[in-house]
Design an enzyme around this catalytic site. Structure first.
Site, PDB file in Angstrom:
ATOM      1  N   LYS A  85       0.845  -1.171  -0.103  1.00  0.00           N
ATOM      2  CA  LYS A  85      -0.115  -0.068   0.005  1.00  0.00           C
ATOM      3  C   LYS A  85       0.855   1.225   0.019  1.00  0.00           C
ATOM      4  O   LYS A  85       1.391   1.707   1.097  1.00  0.00           O
ATOM      5  CB  LYS A  85      -1.062   0.111   1.167  1.00  0.00           C
TER       6      LYS A  85
ATOM      7  N   GLU B 224      10.119  16.012  15.236  1.00  0.00           N
ATOM      8  CA  GLU B 224      10.671  15.824  14.015  1.00  0.00           C
ATOM      9  C   GLU B 224       9.906  16.972  13.030  1.00  0.00           C
ATOM     10  O   GLU B 224       8.817  17.010  13.065  1.00  0.00           O
ATOM     11  CB  GLU B 224      10.229  14.252  13.211  1.00  0.00           C
TER      12      GLU B 224
ATOM     13  N   GLU C 109       9.424   1.271  11.080  1.00  0.00           N
ATOM     14  CA  GLU C 109      10.599   2.249  10.679  1.00  0.00           C
ATOM     15  C   GLU C 109       9.763   3.584  10.624  1.00  0.00           C
ATOM     16  O   GLU C 109       9.134   4.221   9.701  1.00  0.00           O
ATOM     17  CB  GLU C 109      10.993   1.797   9.290  1.00  0.00           C
TER      18      GLU C 109
ATOM     19  N   CYS D 139      14.154  10.508   6.908  1.00  0.00           N
ATOM     20  CA  CYS D 139      13.905   9.938   8.325  1.00  0.00           C
ATOM     21  C   CYS D 139      15.100  10.058   9.055  1.00  0.00           C
ATOM     22  O   CYS D 139      15.109  10.482  10.051  1.00  0.00           O
ATOM     23  CB  CYS D 139      13.275   8.793   8.480  1.00  0.00           C
TER      24      CYS D 139
HETATM   25  P1  NAD Z   1       2.456   8.577   7.877  1.00  0.00           P
HETATM   26  O1  NAD Z   1       2.476   7.702   8.866  1.00  0.00           O
HETATM   27  O2  NAD Z   1       1.386   9.443   7.792  1.00  0.00           O
HETATM   28  O3  NAD Z   1       2.112   7.534   6.258  1.00  0.00           O
HETATM   29  C1  NAD Z   1       2.827   6.575   5.859  1.00  0.00           C
HETATM   30  C2  NAD Z   1       2.091   5.423   5.495  1.00  0.00           C
HETATM   31  O4  NAD Z   1       0.827   4.933   6.281  1.00  0.00           O
HETATM   32  C3  NAD Z   1       1.054   5.882   4.120  1.00  0.00           C
HETATM   33  O5  NAD Z   1       1.234   4.901   3.206  1.00  0.00           O
HETATM   34  C4  NAD Z   1      -0.250   6.204   4.667  1.00  0.00           C
HETATM   35  O6  NAD Z   1      -1.171   6.080   3.738  1.00  0.00           O
HETATM   36  C5  NAD Z   1      -0.268   5.227   5.799  1.00  0.00           C
HETATM   37  N1  NAD Z   1      -1.340   5.249   6.721  1.00  0.00           N
HETATM   38  C6  NAD Z   1      -1.829   6.395   7.171  1.00  0.00           C
HETATM   39  N2  NAD Z   1      -2.502   5.995   8.194  1.00  0.00           N
HETATM   40  C7  NAD Z   1      -2.844   4.805   8.456  1.00  0.00           C
HETATM   41  C8  NAD Z   1      -3.471   4.092   9.155  1.00  0.00           C
HETATM   42  N3  NAD Z   1      -4.486   4.543  10.127  1.00  0.00           N
HETATM   43  N4  NAD Z   1      -3.315   2.843   8.998  1.00  0.00           N
HETATM   44  C9  NAD Z   1      -2.316   2.213   8.073  1.00  0.00           C
HETATM   45  N5  NAD Z   1      -1.841   2.789   7.227  1.00  0.00           N
HETATM   46  C10 NAD Z   1      -1.955   4.253   7.515  1.00  0.00           C
HETATM   47  O7  NAD Z   1       3.674   8.974   7.389  1.00  0.00           O
HETATM   48  P2  NAD Z   1       4.101  10.388   6.643  1.00  0.00           P
HETATM   49  O8  NAD Z   1       4.024  11.401   7.518  1.00  0.00           O
HETATM   50  O9  NAD Z   1       3.669  10.438   5.459  1.00  0.00           O
HETATM   51  O10 NAD Z   1       5.888   9.739   6.411  1.00  0.00           O
HETATM   52  C11 NAD Z   1       6.793  10.424   6.921  1.00  0.00           C
HETATM   53  C12 NAD Z   1       7.280   9.737   8.312  1.00  0.00           C
HETATM   54  O11 NAD Z   1       7.669   8.580   7.694  1.00  0.00           O
HETATM   55  C13 NAD Z   1       8.118  10.621   8.964  1.00  0.00           C
HETATM   56  O12 NAD Z   1       7.936  10.526  10.245  1.00  0.00           O
HETATM   57  C14 NAD Z   1       9.403   9.637   8.696  1.00  0.00           C
HETATM   58  O13 NAD Z   1      10.663  10.235   9.548  1.00  0.00           O
HETATM   59  C15 NAD Z   1       9.009   8.299   8.602  1.00  0.00           C
HETATM   60  N6  NAD Z   1      10.169   7.621   7.845  1.00  0.00           N
HETATM   61  C16 NAD Z   1      10.947   6.718   8.379  1.00  0.00           C
HETATM   62  C17 NAD Z   1      11.925   5.881   7.801  1.00  0.00           C
HETATM   63  C18 NAD Z   1      12.380   4.952   8.575  1.00  0.00           C
HETATM   64  O14 NAD Z   1      13.248   4.252   7.893  1.00  0.00           O
HETATM   65  N7  NAD Z   1      12.751   4.987   9.826  1.00  0.00           N
HETATM   66  C19 NAD Z   1      11.810   5.988   6.356  1.00  0.00           C
HETATM   67  C20 NAD Z   1      11.142   6.896   5.597  1.00  0.00           C
HETATM   68  C21 NAD Z   1      10.314   7.811   6.518  1.00  0.00           C
END
Ligand code: NAD
Length: 483
Positions: free
Chosen positions: A176, A388, A251, A288
């Protein structure tokens, strides 16, 4: 750009979503609509998970020889690299990564598939010594169906990072992708088909987090989840995993320290801080593991900061397809959040030494562009140093002693990455050991597929990359045989 993708990729075919709703895909650089994709829902997720479960049950993937599976994974990698120009162009257009970096990301994703192609026939158990006429051994078996929920900031790399080891370990998968960046990932479905991946082994459902992500995380036929994204969503996903008693890899975010001691190679540190892969300015801070907190020894504080500001002034910001150094913030919501933090940092007492404003020249006005920003004399307790921000905002914090540097570095809820710059190797190892983070880089940056990466503390659990990540996609079975 071919932005209109009418279908979802399920069971080896392009199928219509049950919902007739569409998700618009916008360029954050120009706010142009690039296309639209299906707004998949719980029904579509159910169809995809059942397709993956059936493919697993029928052993469509596992019945291929080890060599055939390895060749297919290698081929996916090769095709990603061969098509990195057009895949990269799609991910650049819909996301926040400048073109040549997006092409580089696609190649890196390809190399991850190739790395794990080599692992297919190296996933093995142990023979265990026991008393008596007994043979005892373990098998490492695939989990079954694994779910992969990914964010937008490095869409291709992050999908490859978890899907490749899951496939290498023999699982079937449902992806997804994030709703901001679905186009590049859907393009990959064509590559999977061409590489010969059997029907149902990889399925892709586009949609929002609530409508498609949550049903995927909570689906009773999913046997393992890898989630990359924010802490808030990570909690929800972990709860859903707990309900079904399935393992999850989280992650999550970071607030990583970049510690520069007075004996550091200052030129190297400056280059890395301004333009390295983990620079806070890279992808406009939407990384991240970005080094968002610069811990600077007081003896070099003024001189180093002056040079860093000069260096950061050279960073060229523009639409991703113009292929400059950094692009836009992904969305209006995220843009407002970043600007709010800059304002808050100033009110808290930080000295703004660079940037801080929206970029509003003729070609940038429509997008979400923020100037590379440096806040100096930040107190680590302030929110700008603790939260963050996910924007091009560097917080500079002075320190006097090694102990103080370690204390400040660890004084955060997160524990993803850290960078250390020093000419003293004993200190480098000492500090690396004391830092509470999943990965530490000393006097440089890098991280090929064989080097594990993952979070400690609120940055998550489990890790990706490296051979150890394969364990997240397998379960151990012990076999005890009386001879
Ligand atoms: P997010 O949590 O809003 O979304 C990430 C994914 O989760 C998307 O596909 C979204 O559609 C899905 N999602 C949203 N709500 C959901 C739910 N209730 N149930 C299941 N899935 C759901 O994250 P974001 O803000 O778009 O992404 C940025 C974040 O990702 C930052 O905090 C960044 O640090 C983190 N990140 C971490 C890593 C790592 O390796 N640790 C890598 C890249 C990004």
């Amino acid at each position: 750009l071919q932005g209109n993708v009418p279908h979802l990729y399920i069971d080896g075919e392009w199928v219509t979503s049950q919902s007739s709703d569409r998700l618009l895909v916008n360029s954050p650089s120009t706010r142009e609509v690039l296309g639209d994709v299906p707004r998949g829902n719980a029904h579509d997720i159910d169809v995809a998970v059942r397709a993956a479960a059936l493919a697993h049950e029928e052993r469509r993937w596992l019945s291929l020889s080890l060599n055939e599976r390895a060749c297919i994974l290698w081929q996916i990698g090769e095709q990603l690299i061969a098509h990195s120009d057009d895949v990269g162009r799609l991910t650049a257009a819909e996301g926040c990564t400048p073109l040549s970096q997006a092409i580089g990301e696609t190649k890196a994703a390809g190399r991850i598939f190739q790395y794990y192609a080599g692992a297919v026939d190296k996933i093995q158990g142990d023979t265990i010594p026991v008393d008596g006429e007994i043979l005892d051994y373990t098998l490492r078996e695939p989990l079954g169906v694994t779910a992969h929920i990914t964010p937008w900031n490095a869409p291709m790399f992050l999908v490859a990072r978890s899907v490749a080891p899951a496939l290498a370990a023999g699982n079937t998968v449902v992806i997804k992708p994030d709703e901001h960046t679905p186009l590049g990932i859907l393009r990959v479905a064509e590559i999977l088909q061409q590489a010969g991946i059997p029907a149902g082994v990889v399925n892709i459902v586009t949609g929002t987090g609530i409508e498609a992500g949550a049903p995927l995380a909570g689906h009773e036929l999913v046997n393992g989840i890898t989630f990359t994204g924010s802490v808030e969503t990570g909690r929800l996903v972990a709860r859903a995993a707990a309900d079904n008693i399935v393992p999850v890899v989280l992650e999550l975010g970071g607030k990583s320290p970049n510690i520069v001691f007075s004996d550091a190679d200052q030129d190297g540190a400056l280059g890395s801080l301004a333009a390295g892969a983990l620079s806070v300015f890279r992808r406009a801070g939407q990384v991240c593991a970005a080094g968002t907190r610069l811990l600077l020894h007081r003896d070099i504080y003024d001189g180093f900061l002056t040079r860093l500001v000069e260096r950061a002034k050279q960073i060229r910001v523009g639409p991703t397809l113009d292929d400059l150094d950094i692009g836009p913030i992904i969305s209006e919501e995220q843009f407002c959040k970043v600007m709010g933090y800059i304002e808050e940092g100033r009110k808290e007492g930080a000295r703004l030494v660079l940037g801080g404003r929206r970029m509003e020249s003729e070609n940038l006005r429509r997008g979400y562009f923020v100037e590379p920003t440096i806040l100096a004399e930040v107190d680590n307790r302030w929110r700008v140093a603790q939260d963050e921000i996910f924007g091009p905002v560097l917080c500079v914090i002075p320190f006097d002693t090694e102990d103080e540097a370690v204390q400040i570095a660890n004084d955060t809820a997160y524990g993803l990455a850290a960078e250390i710059w020093t000419g003293n190797l004993s200190r480098a190892h000492r500090v690396a050991k004391r830092i509470r983070a999943g990965f530490v880089r000393i006097n440089g940056q890098g991280g090929p597929p064989q080097c594990p990466a993952g979070g400690h503390k609120r940055s998550g659990y489990g890790h990706e990359l490296g051979l150890g990540a394969l364990h997240h996609y397998t379960q151990v079975k012990n076999v005890w045989l009386a001879l």
